[in-house]
Design an enzyme around this catalytic site. Structure first.
Site, PDB file in Angstrom:
ATOM      1  N   PHE A 160       0.812  -1.223   0.000  1.00  0.00           N
ATOM      2  CA  PHE A 160       0.000   0.000   0.000  1.00  0.00           C
ATOM      3  C   PHE A 160       0.843   1.270   0.000  1.00  0.00           C
ATOM      4  O   PHE A 160       0.318   2.356   0.208  1.00  0.00           O
ATOM      5  CB  PHE A 160      -0.931   0.005   1.221  1.00  0.00           C
ATOM      6  CG  PHE A 160      -1.872  -1.167   1.258  1.00  0.00           C
ATOM      7  CD1 PHE A 160      -3.026  -1.179   0.481  1.00  0.00           C
ATOM      8  CD2 PHE A 160      -1.602  -2.275   2.046  1.00  0.00           C
ATOM      9  CE1 PHE A 160      -3.897  -2.269   0.493  1.00  0.00           C
ATOM     10  CE2 PHE A 160      -2.454  -3.371   2.066  1.00  0.00           C
ATOM     11  CZ  PHE A 160      -3.612  -3.371   1.290  1.00  0.00           C
ATOM     12  N   LEU A 161       2.167   1.129  -0.200  1.00  0.00           N
ATOM     13  CA  LEU A 161       3.015   2.325  -0.114  1.00  0.00           C
ATOM     14  C   LEU A 161       2.630   3.357  -1.168  1.00  0.00           C
ATOM     15  O   LEU A 161       2.071   3.018  -2.211  1.00  0.00           O
ATOM     16  CB  LEU A 161       4.497   1.961  -0.252  1.00  0.00           C
ATOM     17  CG  LEU A 161       5.045   1.433  -1.574  1.00  0.00           C
ATOM     18  CD1 LEU A 161       5.236   2.503  -2.628  1.00  0.00           C
ATOM     19  CD2 LEU A 161       6.373   0.736  -1.319  1.00  0.00           C
ATOM     20  N   LYS A 212      -6.593  -5.036  -1.806  1.00  0.00           N
ATOM     21  CA  LYS A 212      -5.751  -4.072  -2.531  1.00  0.00           C
ATOM     22  C   LYS A 212      -6.560  -3.364  -3.630  1.00  0.00           C
ATOM     23  O   LYS A 212      -6.565  -2.141  -3.741  1.00  0.00           O
ATOM     24  CB  LYS A 212      -4.532  -4.789  -3.124  1.00  0.00           C
ATOM     25  CG  LYS A 212      -3.673  -3.929  -4.000  1.00  0.00           C
ATOM     26  CD  LYS A 212      -2.990  -2.790  -3.246  1.00  0.00           C
ATOM     27  CE  LYS A 212      -2.349  -1.809  -4.204  1.00  0.00           C
ATOM     28  NZ  LYS A 212      -1.782  -0.655  -3.534  1.00  0.00           N
ATOM     29  N   CYS A 268      -0.556   3.200 -10.292  1.00  0.00           N
ATOM     30  CA  CYS A 268      -1.523   2.403  -9.530  1.00  0.00           C
ATOM     31  C   CYS A 268      -2.976   2.695  -9.915  1.00  0.00           C
ATOM     32  O   CYS A 268      -3.624   1.844 -10.519  1.00  0.00           O
ATOM     33  CB  CYS A 268      -1.298   2.611  -8.040  1.00  0.00           C
ATOM     34  SG  CYS A 268       0.248   1.874  -7.506  1.00  0.00           S
TER      35      CYS A 268
HETATM   36  P1  NAD Z   1       8.365  -1.100 -11.407  1.00  0.00           P
HETATM   37  O1  NAD Z   1       8.056  -1.178 -12.833  1.00  0.00           O
HETATM   38  O2  NAD Z   1       8.975   0.137 -10.830  1.00  0.00           O
HETATM   39  O3  NAD Z   1       9.299  -2.316 -10.981  1.00  0.00           O
HETATM   40  C1  NAD Z   1       9.123  -3.641 -11.417  1.00  0.00           C
HETATM   41  C2  NAD Z   1      10.492  -4.259 -11.566  1.00  0.00           C
HETATM   42  O4  NAD Z   1      10.354  -5.657 -11.834  1.00  0.00           O
HETATM   43  C3  NAD Z   1      11.300  -3.693 -12.753  1.00  0.00           C
HETATM   44  O5  NAD Z   1      12.544  -3.195 -12.273  1.00  0.00           O
HETATM   45  C4  NAD Z   1      11.485  -4.880 -13.691  1.00  0.00           C
HETATM   46  O6  NAD Z   1      12.709  -4.864 -14.384  1.00  0.00           O
HETATM   47  C5  NAD Z   1      11.407  -6.032 -12.712  1.00  0.00           C
HETATM   48  N1  NAD Z   1      11.107  -7.344 -13.314  1.00  0.00           N
HETATM   49  C6  NAD Z   1      10.176  -7.639 -14.266  1.00  0.00           C
HETATM   50  N2  NAD Z   1      10.224  -8.963 -14.543  1.00  0.00           N
HETATM   51  C7  NAD Z   1      11.172  -9.512 -13.755  1.00  0.00           C
HETATM   52  C8  NAD Z   1      11.678 -10.829 -13.586  1.00  0.00           C
HETATM   53  N3  NAD Z   1      11.194 -11.846 -14.294  1.00  0.00           N
HETATM   54  N4  NAD Z   1      12.667 -11.033 -12.702  1.00  0.00           N
HETATM   55  C9  NAD Z   1      13.176  -9.993 -11.985  1.00  0.00           C
HETATM   56  N5  NAD Z   1      12.738  -8.721 -12.099  1.00  0.00           N
HETATM   57  C10 NAD Z   1      11.747  -8.479 -12.975  1.00  0.00           C
HETATM   58  O7  NAD Z   1       6.986  -1.406 -10.642  1.00  0.00           O
HETATM   59  P2  NAD Z   1       6.508  -0.913  -9.199  1.00  0.00           P
HETATM   60  O8  NAD Z   1       5.989   0.471  -9.277  1.00  0.00           O
HETATM   61  O9  NAD Z   1       7.541  -1.256  -8.182  1.00  0.00           O
HETATM   62  O10 NAD Z   1       5.248  -1.855  -8.998  1.00  0.00           O
HETATM   63  C11 NAD Z   1       5.388  -3.248  -8.780  1.00  0.00           C
HETATM   64  C12 NAD Z   1       4.041  -3.824  -8.381  1.00  0.00           C
HETATM   65  O11 NAD Z   1       3.613  -3.239  -7.146  1.00  0.00           O
HETATM   66  C13 NAD Z   1       2.922  -3.545  -9.378  1.00  0.00           C
HETATM   67  O12 NAD Z   1       2.043  -4.633  -9.355  1.00  0.00           O
HETATM   68  C14 NAD Z   1       2.245  -2.327  -8.812  1.00  0.00           C
HETATM   69  O13 NAD Z   1       0.894  -2.244  -9.191  1.00  0.00           O
HETATM   70  C15 NAD Z   1       2.350  -2.595  -7.325  1.00  0.00           C
HETATM   71  N6  NAD Z   1       2.335  -1.402  -6.499  1.00  0.00           N
HETATM   72  C16 NAD Z   1       2.994  -0.286  -6.902  1.00  0.00           C
HETATM   73  C17 NAD Z   1       3.005   0.840  -6.090  1.00  0.00           C
HETATM   74  C18 NAD Z   1       3.671   2.095  -6.520  1.00  0.00           C
HETATM   75  O14 NAD Z   1       3.399   3.137  -5.904  1.00  0.00           O
HETATM   76  N7  NAD Z   1       4.539   2.085  -7.501  1.00  0.00           N
HETATM   77  C19 NAD Z   1       2.321   0.803  -4.836  1.00  0.00           C
HETATM   78  C20 NAD Z   1       1.695  -0.367  -4.446  1.00  0.00           C
HETATM   79  C21 NAD Z   1       1.707  -1.470  -5.279  1.00  0.00           C
END
Ligand code: NAD
Length: 441
Positions: A160-161, A212, A268
């Protein structure tokens, strides 16, 4: 510090984006032995040299300290990361498909990797935002592809960050949701989270996944609701800031997420709202309320562009100064930022764009063409026919307005985030247009 001795678990994190990197760093800070992996080799090479792939307040200092104290390491070898931890966090992206559904191929690829490399009991935790039933899919993929006879559990632990306060939010979350059907996995997760303050709710996996989506859908709806109110305020002569304040004193409503503006963006809300509409459809439910949330959000950006056009009449060749590109302050994230739509619409009519953002310009350069990126707000204002506020960074709240006025071709500010007081702007000699307040002062 004595709490370090309490956790001291081996943790693996797959994906080092906003969520994975924050998770890995905070668990390292709390005394665990954390190995984090990403398929993006450049990201990992950078992290190993102390170069952050994202801007997040406080992150760099924590990463550097924990790397130095050997609680945090990075690798691009998924086998190594799968071997390392007793708990494996899946934090890869879940972007939207063109249809709006969630693209699960990154989560599925990690599940296959885990199946091929797992050699001892693991708690496999999906932190990425995923449709309900994904936990069961992950379990099935691992069961079907596993090479050795080894036990594992799947847990949903949604994140939830908020970008901009990711470290704080991870250190002190409002709640920790653990979805599992395994007592053993629950106990391991409880041990890990014992050092983190926050109410823990343990549920079945499907409910955790739904929490979520339901939370993000609710918050997005709150934003669209106040934007709809802003539109009615403009029509009726009321002031949305006063209306939001009056609503916000009600303990059942509270003020947060009642900021009228140009709509929500980021990685998100836009994708999760769309995904939840699709998930509901797949279960046979027509989620009309959420469709309206999405529609209002789309329209809000259009209404803003119309405000600019109405004021400037012909925008061909006009210079438009823009303050703020990121989808919100304190992040460099440009994903689904309203600024992208607004700039592209203005460029369609040959407006010349000059823009400044404290952190997001490098990412913006990858998405936007023909934009003059400026070194500070004053350079963006110089010779512009109008100055637009698209992100409510604190530094924009404290500008030298005399200087801004002397630099602008016209003393006109159109504020998509309501960061200024209309009366003060009038005193400063600006023509000032904002959202849901008296049309112009
Ligand atoms: P992001 O795109 O910043 O990071 C995802 C990372 O995963 C990338 O660095 C990518 O290279 C890596 N990746 C992809 N496939 C891979 C694999 N097979 N092995 C290793 N690494 C791999 O995404 P994010 O913003 O961190 O979001 C990640 C998840 O968390 C999403 O589902 C998003 O909806 C959720 N989420 C995001 C936030 C937010 O504020 N960004 C908050 C809560 C939840």
């Amino acid at each position: 510090m004595d709490f370090y001795s309490k956790a001291n678990m081996k943790i693996s994190v797959i994906g080092t984006g906003y969520v994975g990197l924050s998770t890995a760093t905070v668990f390292a800070e709390l005394g665990n032995d954390v190995l984090a992996a990403d398929i993006d080799k450049e990201k990992i090479d950078g992290l190993n040299k102390g170069v952050m792939p994202i801007f997040e307040p406080g992150l760099k200092e924590l990463v550097v300290r924990n790397v130095k104290e050997k609680r945090l390491r990075f690798t691009h070898d998924n086998k190594e990361v799968i071997d390392h931890g007793e708990i494996i966090f899946i934090c890869v992206g879940t972007p939207p498909k063109v249809t709006g559904e969630t693209e699960l191929k990154y989560v599925e690829a990690v599940a296959k990797d885990i199946a091929e490399n797992i050699s001892s009991y693991k708690v496999i935790v999906h932190k990425s935002t995923v449709p309900v039933e994904t936990g069961e899919k992950v379990k099935k993929i691992i069961e079907e592809n596993v090479k050795t006879n080894v036990d594992f559990d799947v847990v949903s632990n949604p994140e939830f960050l908020r970008e901009g306060t990711a470290i704080e939010d991870t250190m002190e979350p409002d709640r920790i949701v653990i979805g599992t059907d395994s007592k053993k996995a629950e106990d391991i997760m409880r041990r890990l989270y014992a050092t983190i303050k926050g109410t823990m709710l343990v549920t079945d996996i499907r409910s955790a996944e739904m929490i979520k989506h339901a939370s993000n859908a609710f918050l997005a709806t709150k934003i669209s609701f106040i934007n709809a109110i802003a539109n009615i305020c403009e029509l009726s002569g009321a002031d949305v800031e006063k209306v939001a304040e009056g609503m916000g004193y009600d303990k059942r409503i509270v003020k947060s997420f009642l900021n009228a503006g140009i709509g929500y963006g980021g990685f998100c809300f836009p994708k999760d709202v769309q995904a939840f509409i699709k998930i509901s459809e797949q279960y046979g439910y027509d989620f009309k309320l959420l469709k309206a949330t999405h529609d209002i959000n789309q329209k809000q950006k259009k209404i803003f562009v119309e405000k600019i056009k109405n004021k400037l009449k012909d925008i061909t060749g006009k210079k438009i100064g823009i303050l703020g590109l990121a989808f919100k302050p304190n992040t460099d994230d440009m994903r689904f930022a309203p600024s992208v739509y607004i700039i592209k619409e203005l460029q369609k009519e040959n407006a010349k764009i000059k823009a400044y953002d404290p952190e997001a310009m490098e990412r913006a350069k990858l998405i936007l063409n023909d934009v003059e990126f400026c070194n500070d707000p004053y350079e963006a204002a110089k010779d512009a026919d109008v100055l637009l506020i698209l992100t409510e960074w604190n530094e924009f709240k404290e500008l030298d307005f005399k200087k801004i006025k002397s630099l602008l071709k016209n003393p006109l500010i159109i504020d998509g985030r309501n960061i200024y007081n209309p009366e003060n702007m009038k005193k400063e000699g600006f023509s000032y247009i904002s959202i849901g307040r008296k049309d112009e002062v």
